[in-house]
Design an enzyme around this catalytic site. Sequence first.
Site, PDB file in Angstrom:
ATOM      1  N   ASP A  70      63.942  -3.956  63.255  1.00 60.26           N
ATOM      2  CA  ASP A  70      62.882  -2.861  63.477  1.00 60.26           C
ATOM      3  C   ASP A  70      61.672  -3.501  64.020  1.00 60.26           C
ATOM      4  OD1 ASP A  70      62.134  -3.852  61.444  1.00 60.26           O
ATOM      5  OD2 ASP A  70      62.443  -3.099  59.850  1.00 60.26           O
ATOM      6  N   ASP A  84      57.549  -4.172  64.025  1.00 58.79           N
ATOM      7  CA  ASP A  84      56.471  -3.817  63.569  1.00 58.79           C
ATOM      8  C   ASP A  84      55.515  -3.676  64.514  1.00 58.79           C
ATOM      9  OD1 ASP A  84      58.136  -3.109  61.303  1.00 58.79           O
ATOM     10  OD2 ASP A  84      57.981  -5.306  60.906  1.00 58.79           O
ATOM     11  N   ASP A 128      54.164 -15.582  56.542  1.00 60.27           N
ATOM     12  CA  ASP A 128      54.585 -16.460  55.742  1.00 60.27           C
ATOM     13  C   ASP A 128      55.477 -17.448  56.670  1.00 60.27           C
ATOM     14  OD1 ASP A 128      56.760 -15.007  57.199  1.00 60.27           O
ATOM     15  OD2 ASP A 128      57.391 -14.378  54.789  1.00 60.27           O
TER      16      ASP A 128
END
Length: 446
Positions: A73, A75, A149
């Site tokens: 996907d 984002d 992260d």
Amino acid sequence: MIRKFISRVFSGKKARPGHHEPAVIPVSTHGITRDRISTGSRRVCETLQENGHKAYVVGGAVRDLLIGAEPKDFDVATDATPEEVRRAFRRSRIIGRRFQIVHVMMGQEQIEVTTFRGQLGEDTKKDEHGRVLHDNVFGSQLEDAARRDFTANALYYDPTTEAIVDYHHGVGDLKARTLRMIGEPRARYREDPVRLLRAVRLAAKLGLSIDPEAKRPIREMAVLLENVPAARLFDEMLKLLTSGHSVKCITQLRDEGLHHGLLPMLDVILEQPMGEKFVMLALANTDERIRRGKGTSPGFLFACLLWHEVLANWEKLKADGEAKIPALFQAMDTVLDTQGEKLAITRRIAGDIKDIWLLQPRFEQRAGKRPYALLEQPRFRAGYDFLVLRAESGEVEMELAEWWTRFQAVDGEERAQMLLPEQAGDKKRRRRRKKPANAGSAPAAE
Ligand code: ATP
Ligand code: MG
């Protein structure tokens, strides 16, 4: 070819952690043209930019494109607030999950738009283990990058200029096939222990090696997972099991000692020779299906993962004198009650799991009308696939699975000839089942 273009990428200006000026890597270096980005996410970025905002495709999609994988996907990250984003798109709504995000619908596509997140401050709410509880402070792009992260996940692609903005040397790390934590790994795991699982999953899925600094603390910090809400663990487990690389993920989870806090029974399962074989076969089978673009259901997956626990409970109850089918019901409930809570298995998925399990004893009945009735069950296919895995793992005779394979393939007279003769016990059992005392709360599958 990929290697060549990544080397070109690498020759771009480097950004070092703590360095405030990001590397801006032009398309001539990284080679990702805007047509590689989904139309929806491109239009979202363009509209936000026309409204005077910054907007980028961010995270997994940029990372996947750089290493030549198909993004799942696209984002978008922006400096517009959720309210501003919502006002810019007619078909959009604010979702109040852990972070407030906006879902924008563009044609068939749904794009997640996140406002840049700010630095964690002194007053950030954390639990007693240091896990961040509320995290809705907006910030600059620089701060947003530092909150992500791994370096490979902190890349921003601008569809207008086709440049990649790289604050943490993510492009270089990807080139070196390294998954590197941004900041101090222990602190980042403490803030959000799910990152322990993300490290393993992303490394396995993308063929990256976890940087030693990030890898070292994983084992000792695994206990922090016990404190993570079950629903989040469940989401992450599903991502892991449906990544198409679940065998690698589970193997690595076990090597890192992470399965203990996660699926508390999985270590037990993996230590039973029969159980481990079954689980690994089931996962290999799922990986294969996903890579070929076929779907899998969470119900089937969890039915596989928990089956040997059910078997152990079921055997014990039967040995204690409980009748076969009531014992199975009881064993299923025990296992789902224990595991269901930890994994937040939803009621609907639990129903699917039970359907698959309850079909299993029915495959043993190969006389009279019952095999025909079984074929008509809506969950027959899943139950049969499950039976094949049981046979392949050596739990039941291969002959039984082969019988059912053939029974489906043939019809008419040939099918009728396959039926086994009724045994004396069969009729008695059937009469007994008709008594109301046994009707119980059996679901539709029985
Ligand atoms: P996938 O391929 O599974 O979608 P992903 O990296 O895109 O991998 P998402 O959960 O879609 O994973 O998250 C999108 C981005 O949000 C990540 O790339 C990362 O930058 C950031 N992110 C997600 N989860 C975390 C987390 N627990 N801590 C910090 N940053 C995170
Ligand atoms: Mg993603």
